[in-house]
Design a protein around this motif. Structure first.
Motif, PDB file in Angstrom:
ATOM      1  N   LEU A   1       0.726  -1.424  -0.095  1.00 20.80           N
ATOM      2  CA  LEU A   1       0.205  -0.183   0.370  1.00 20.80           C
ATOM      3  C   LEU A   1       0.750   1.347  -0.058  1.00 20.80           C
ATOM      4  N   ASN A   2       0.347   2.093  -0.761  1.00 22.31           N
ATOM      5  CA  ASN A   2       1.493   3.766  -0.601  1.00 22.31           C
ATOM      6  C   ASN A   2      -0.113   4.371  -1.235  1.00 22.31           C
ATOM      7  N   PRO A   3      -0.262   4.929   0.476  1.00 19.71           N
ATOM      8  CA  PRO A   3      -1.158   5.533   0.134  1.00 19.71           C
ATOM      9  C   PRO A   3      -1.261   7.480   0.072  1.00 19.71           C
ATOM     10  N   LYS A   4      -2.531   7.798   0.398  1.00 15.74           N
ATOM     11  CA  LYS A   4      -2.301   9.175  -0.972  1.00 15.74           C
ATOM     12  C   LYS A   4      -3.264   9.872  -0.567  1.00 15.74           C
ATOM     13  N   GLY A   5      -3.261  11.167   0.029  1.00 13.70           N
ATOM     14  CA  GLY A   5      -4.502  12.460   0.326  1.00 13.70           C
ATOM     15  C   GLY A   5      -5.314  12.286  -0.455  1.00 13.70           C
ATOM     16  N   LYS A   6      -4.313  12.388  -1.500  1.00 17.65           N
ATOM     17  CA  LYS A   6      -5.571  12.567  -2.686  1.00 17.65           C
ATOM     18  C   LYS A   6      -6.847  11.556  -2.819  1.00 17.65           C
ATOM     19  N   ASP A   7      -6.323   9.926  -2.617  1.00 18.04           N
ATOM     20  CA  ASP A   7      -6.747   8.688  -3.008  1.00 18.04           C
ATOM     21  C   ASP A   7      -7.820   8.639  -2.366  1.00 18.04           C
ATOM     22  N   LEU A   8      -7.498   9.211  -0.252  1.00 13.99           N
ATOM     23  CA  LEU A   8      -9.072   9.115   0.192  1.00 13.99           C
ATOM     24  C   LEU A   8     -10.129  10.492   0.115  1.00 13.99           C
ATOM     25  N   GLU A   9      -9.367  11.460  -0.764  1.00 16.42           N
ATOM     26  CA  GLU A   9     -10.445  12.706  -0.889  1.00 16.42           C
ATOM     27  C   GLU A   9     -11.323  11.965  -2.656  1.00 16.42           C
ATOM     28  N   TYR A  10     -10.986  11.131  -2.990  1.00 19.76           N
ATOM     29  CA  TYR A  10     -11.355  10.678  -4.394  1.00 19.76           C
ATOM     30  C   TYR A  10     -12.276   9.522  -3.740  1.00 19.76           C
ATOM     31  N   LEU A  11     -12.279   9.246  -2.513  1.00 21.41           N
ATOM     32  CA  LEU A  11     -13.208   8.338  -2.374  1.00 21.41           C
ATOM     33  C   LEU A  11     -14.120   9.232  -1.331  1.00 21.41           C
ATOM     34  N   VAL A  12     -13.682   9.190  -0.553  1.00 22.00           N
ATOM     35  CA  VAL A  12     -14.658  10.108   0.455  1.00 22.00           C
ATOM     36  C   VAL A  12     -15.790  11.104  -0.506  1.00 22.00           C
ATOM     37  N   LYS A  13     -15.441  11.171  -1.575  1.00 22.58           N
ATOM     38  CA  LYS A  13     -16.501  12.110  -1.977  1.00 22.58           C
ATOM     39  C   LYS A  13     -17.556  10.924  -3.026  1.00 22.58           C
ATOM     40  N   LEU A  14     -17.117  10.287  -2.864  1.00 24.59           N
ATOM     41  CA  LEU A  14     -17.461   8.912  -3.923  1.00 24.59           C
ATOM     42  C   LEU A  14     -18.584   8.582  -2.801  1.00 24.59           C
ATOM     43  N   MET A  15     -18.336   8.645  -1.553  1.00 23.98           N
ATOM     44  CA  MET A  15     -18.690   8.454  -0.518  1.00 23.98           C
ATOM     45  C   MET A  15     -20.329   9.218  -0.291  1.00 23.98           C
TER      46      MET A  15
END
Length: 325
Positions: free
Chosen positions: A273-287
């Motif tokens: 896993l290579n965690p990135k803040g922009k991916d968290l933003e993407y996932l929570v936008k979907l939510m």
């Protein structure tokens, strides 16, 4: 803030499981450069947490004892360090903590700005706390999928009712994939409702063989289960199919290396896993948009976090195990 104390869960040595977790009063952490202090509203427990306790990454992790486990948190920013520009006190956020530092099972945690994201009011703290490790893992696994224009990709998700698996099913459907999933009999309807086109009971002959009922070959397998050999995946893969192993062990790494030198088109790929803040933003936008949800297995107060820990070790959780203050 550093002179204050908070309730935290710690363990002092490898092993011991839930019984080895200790409830203590420790100092509230302070933010260093590029860090944010978050007051806990929810955290989630991942298998990674108790596997570290068991000694899976000895001697790298934990970096030192006593250790506060937990990497997934959601809450409110109470302080920011030098250099932090995206967040301020009062912001609702969720984040993934550096696993070398730990600190999720506590009333206050320190997180890096780079792997922290804003939490919109439409998303509860518990829902957001489930996302970091499991959601990012599912998202990253699916980035290995090469979509051919005009063709619907075929995806298999094993252990599809678990933490990573239930996100992977939903994210795969958002890519217009045909999704086959395996899970226990009690969760078949849940996984179907998450969007899976075909759901197999892993204890049946077809489920054990990973055979698609529609006889489709898989372009990607998001492999969230354990104990399934490469030989069982290989005949079910398309000519360039990949199995993304989210919990790779030595056997996976060895197979991956041998496939590299033999130029095999079908591949077993270890996911780190290579965690990135922009991916968290993407996932929570979907939510926020109602396109992705967190299935919550159970909730436990921080004062009884060992119950959630034991639940995770049992290996039969449906979705995410949440801890709240």
């Amino acid at each position: 803030m550093a002179e204050n104390f908070m309730h935290a869960v710690q363990y002092d040595a490898y092993g011991g499981g839930a019984a080895a977790l200790k409830h203590r009063e420790v100092g509230v952490p302070s933010a260093e450069k590029d860090e944010v202090v978050v007051k806990l509203e929810a955290a989630s427990i991942n298998p990674f947490d108790w596997k570290v306790q068991k000694g899976m990454l000895r001697p790298l992790l934990p970096a030192k004892f006593p250790f506060i486990p937990g990497t997934d948190v959601a809450g409110e920013v109470v302080a920011v360090g030098v250099g932090v520009n995206r967040f301020k006190a009062g912001d609702k956020v969720f984040a993934m903590i550096n696993p070398f530092n730990g600190g999720g099972l506590a009333e206050f945690s320190v997180v890096k700005e780079s792997i922290t994201a804003h939490r919109p009011p439409e998303v509860s703290a518990s829902e957001a706390a489930g996302l970091p490790v499991a959601g990012l893992t599912a998202h990253q696994a699916l980035t290995h999928l090469v979509v051919v224009p005009g063709q619907q990709p075929n995806i298999l998700v094993t252990a599809a009712s678990g933490g990573v698996g239930h996100y992977a099913v939903q994210l795969a459907k958002l890519q217009n994939a045909h999704v086959t999933a395996t899970c226990g009999a009690r969760n078949i309807e849940l996984v179907r409702n998450l969007g899976a086109d075909e759901v197999l009971d892993y204890k049946t002959p077809d489920g054990a063989a990973l055979s698609s009922p529609s006889q489709r070959k898989y372009d990607i397998v998001v492999h969230c289960a354990t104990g399934i050999p490469w030989s069982r995946f290989e005949p079910n893969l398309s000519p360039c199919g990949k199995v993304i192993d989210i919990t790779p062990g030595f056997g996976t790494l060895l197979t991956y290396g041998l496939q590299k030198v033999s130029f095999s088109k079908k591949k077993l790929v270890p996911l780190l896993l290579n965690p990135k803040g922009k991916d968290l933003e993407y996932l929570v936008k979907l939510m926020k948009e109602g396109k992705l949800k967190t299935v919550i297995d159970s909730k436990h107060p921080l004062s009884e976090a060992e119950r959630g820990w034991a639940r995770s070790i049992e290996g039969h959780a449906t979705g995410k195990i949440i801890v709240e203050p």
